[in-house]
Design a protein around this motif. Sequence first.
Motif, short mmCIF file in Angstrom:
data_model
loop_
_atom_site.label_atom_id
_atom_site.label_comp_id
_atom_site.label_asym_id
_atom_site.label_seq_id
_atom_site.Cartn_x
_atom_site.Cartn_y
_atom_site.Cartn_z
N UNK A 1 -6.22 20.60 -2.87
CA UNK A 1 -5.35 19.53 -2.35
C UNK A 1 -5.94 18.18 -2.70
N UNK A 2 -5.10 17.16 -2.65
CA UNK A 2 -5.58 15.80 -2.91
C UNK A 2 -4.80 14.80 -2.08
N UNK A 3 -5.52 13.88 -1.46
CA UNK A 3 -4.93 12.74 -0.75
C UNK A 3 -5.24 11.50 -1.59
N UNK A 4 -4.27 10.59 -1.70
CA UNK A 4 -4.52 9.38 -2.49
C UNK A 4 -3.88 8.17 -1.82
N UNK A 5 -4.46 7.02 -2.08
CA UNK A 5 -3.91 5.77 -1.59
C UNK A 5 -4.00 4.75 -2.73
N UNK B 1 0.85 -1.19 0.00
CA UNK B 1 0.00 0.00 0.00
C UNK B 1 0.89 1.25 0.00
N UNK B 2 0.41 2.33 -0.60
CA UNK B 2 1.17 3.59 -0.61
C UNK B 2 0.23 4.77 -0.49
N UNK B 3 0.75 5.85 0.10
CA UNK B 3 -0.06 7.07 0.26
C UNK B 3 0.61 8.23 -0.47
N UNK B 4 -0.18 9.14 -0.98
CA UNK B 4 0.35 10.33 -1.65
C UNK B 4 -0.51 11.55 -1.31
N UNK C 1 -3.48 13.82 -10.13
CA UNK C 1 -2.51 12.91 -10.76
C UNK C 1 -1.22 12.83 -9.93
N UNK C 2 -0.79 13.95 -9.37
CA UNK C 2 0.46 13.95 -8.59
C UNK C 2 0.31 13.12 -7.32
N UNK C 3 -0.81 13.26 -6.63
CA UNK C 3 -1.02 12.50 -5.40
C UNK C 3 -1.12 11.00 -5.69
N UNK C 4 -1.83 10.65 -6.75
CA UNK C 4 -1.97 9.23 -7.11
C UNK C 4 -0.61 8.66 -7.54
#
Length: 165
Positions: free
Chosen positions: A151-155, A7-10, A45-48
Amino acid sequence: MTERIRVGIGYDIHPLERGRKLILAGVEIPFSLGLAGHSDGDAVCHAIADALLSAAGLPDIGELFPDTDPRYRDASSIELLKKVREMVEEKGFKVLNVDCVVVVERPKLSEYKDKMKKRLAEVLGLSLDEIGLKGKTNEGMGEVGRGEAIACYAIALLRLRDDKG
Ligand code: MG
């Protein structure tokens, strides 16, 4: 033994300014302001991309696509995301699903969500139900709440491919 599931977070944030197009998840959204940045400023796109890279144990996008590099000036971030998927797959991983929260006061994303999910699904080789995308306001607080930034949070979840792919 290498674990098979990773798993990864951005996270990303870009300021809104006049004279820029607003592009989120590779989709142009009609609005009076757009995201500033060396690339097209597509924070989704950057967060993902960072979530995917992190899960695969690769360097982050700041290292891979530095904003000091003229090659990435006004770069299309959906194209960078495509490149990131290739890098992750070259390392032997398959993307299982991606989820993100876009924190945005305005414009409302509801009208564009399906298009954004479709674009991400195409680029990541996922079906629509493997892409999560939610718009949330910041309840008027902070720079996002004042409409000065998005802002964007992604996992992201990856699986190490076996011989069957
Ligand atoms: Mg960024």
